[in-house]
Design a protein around this motif. Structure first.
Motif, PDB file in Angstrom:
ATOM      1  N   SER A   1      43.284  14.300  -1.146  1.00 45.41           N
ATOM      2  CA  SER A   1      42.428  14.092  -2.309  1.00 45.41           C
ATOM      3  C   SER A   1      43.063  14.852  -3.453  1.00 45.41           C
ATOM      4  N   PRO A   2      42.631  14.577  -4.655  1.00 40.71           N
ATOM      5  CA  PRO A   2      43.237  15.278  -5.801  1.00 40.71           C
ATOM      6  C   PRO A   2      43.176  16.802  -5.703  1.00 40.71           C
ATOM      7  N   ARG A   3      42.201  17.311  -5.030  1.00 39.68           N
ATOM      8  CA  ARG A   3      42.099  18.772  -4.945  1.00 39.68           C
ATOM      9  C   ARG A   3      42.319  19.315  -3.537  1.00 39.68           C
ATOM     10  N   ALA A   4      43.004  18.560  -2.707  1.00 37.90           N
ATOM     11  CA  ALA A   4      43.206  18.947  -1.305  1.00 37.90           C
ATOM     12  C   ALA A   4      43.932  20.279  -1.147  1.00 37.90           C
ATOM     13  N   ALA A   5      45.023  20.479  -1.865  1.00 35.45           N
ATOM     14  CA  ALA A   5      45.798  21.727  -1.713  1.00 35.45           C
ATOM     15  C   ALA A   5      44.968  22.942  -2.109  1.00 35.45           C
ATOM     16  N   GLU A   6      44.274  22.853  -3.229  1.00 37.16           N
ATOM     17  CA  GLU A   6      43.460  23.980  -3.697  1.00 37.16           C
ATOM     18  C   GLU A   6      42.327  24.282  -2.722  1.00 37.16           C
ATOM     19  N   THR A   7      41.723  23.227  -2.192  1.00 38.23           N
ATOM     20  CA  THR A   7      40.629  23.414  -1.248  1.00 38.23           C
ATOM     21  C   THR A   7      41.122  24.064   0.026  1.00 38.23           C
ATOM     22  N   THR A   8      42.250  23.599   0.531  1.00 43.03           N
ATOM     23  CA  THR A   8      42.815  24.173   1.748  1.00 43.03           C
ATOM     24  C   THR A   8      43.128  25.650   1.552  1.00 43.03           C
ATOM     25  N   ILE A   9      43.700  25.997   0.427  1.00 42.01           N
ATOM     26  CA  ILE A   9      43.993  27.406   0.136  1.00 42.01           C
ATOM     27  C   ILE A   9      42.712  28.223   0.115  1.00 42.01           C
ATOM     28  N   ALA A  10      41.677  27.703  -0.530  1.00 44.85           N
ATOM     29  CA  ALA A  10      40.402  28.429  -0.596  1.00 44.85           C
ATOM     30  C   ALA A  10      39.813  28.637   0.794  1.00 44.85           C
ATOM     31  N   ILE A  11      39.886  27.615   1.629  1.00 40.66           N
ATOM     32  CA  ILE A  11      39.346  27.726   2.988  1.00 40.66           C
ATOM     33  C   ILE A  11      40.140  28.746   3.799  1.00 40.66           C
ATOM     34  N   VAL A  12      41.454  28.653   3.768  1.00 35.51           N
ATOM     35  CA  VAL A  12      42.305  29.580   4.512  1.00 35.51           C
ATOM     36  C   VAL A  12      42.057  31.013   4.051  1.00 35.51           C
ATOM     37  N   GLU A  13      42.052  31.241   2.756  1.00 36.26           N
ATOM     38  CA  GLU A  13      41.843  32.585   2.219  1.00 36.26           C
ATOM     39  C   GLU A  13      40.470  33.138   2.583  1.00 36.26           C
ATOM     40  N   THR A  14      39.468  32.296   2.617  1.00 39.45           N
ATOM     41  CA  THR A  14      38.124  32.751   2.970  1.00 39.45           C
ATOM     42  C   THR A  14      38.073  33.187   4.433  1.00 39.45           C
TER      43      THR A  14
END
Length: 130
Positions: free
Chosen positions: A102-115
């Protein structure tokens, strides 16, 4: 890269189920900006990426306290989804990240991993203090 999904948005969606931190399929979909059915299609179409323990299907009993969160069937047969939700454990989320686009897939994945890293660090610090 600017993080468009604040970590706090991920953190407040994490639930503990069967002793594991996890995210509901609907919350994952919301974070990724896709429909819940797309998340579950990815799961169904890639069973080899989700071995036992990566995704849990909630039981009726586990679903009861979460029912107010779901309102996909406003009319017709009932107010709530007719299927029990899937929850993605940390490992399942990592695998899902390799599939969802999705357009924001990379940012979302980073947020999930960091959390999840933040949670692990907090637990480790708590154990050291004992």
């Amino acid at each position: 890269m600017k993080n468009i999904v604040p970590y706090s948005n991920v953190e407040k969606k994490i639930i503990t189920i069967r002793g594991q931190k996890a995210l509901l399929d609907s919350d994952v979909a919301e974070l990724y900006g896709v429909e819940t059915k797309r998340v579950n299609e990815a799961l169904k179409n890639n069973p080899d990426k989700f071995p036992s323990g990566y995704v849990l299907c909630l039981t009726d009993e586990e679903m009861r306290p979460l029912r107010s969160k779901f309102s996909t069937l406003e009319k017709g047969r009932g107010k709530y989804s007719k299927y029990n939700a899937n929850v993605f454990t940390e490992k399942g989320l990592y695998m899902l990240a390799t599939i969802l686009k999705s357009p924001r897939a990379a940012e979302t994945t980073i947020a999930i991993v960091e959390t999840f890293v933040k949670f692990k660090y907090a637990v480790k610090q708590k154990r050291k203090k004992r």
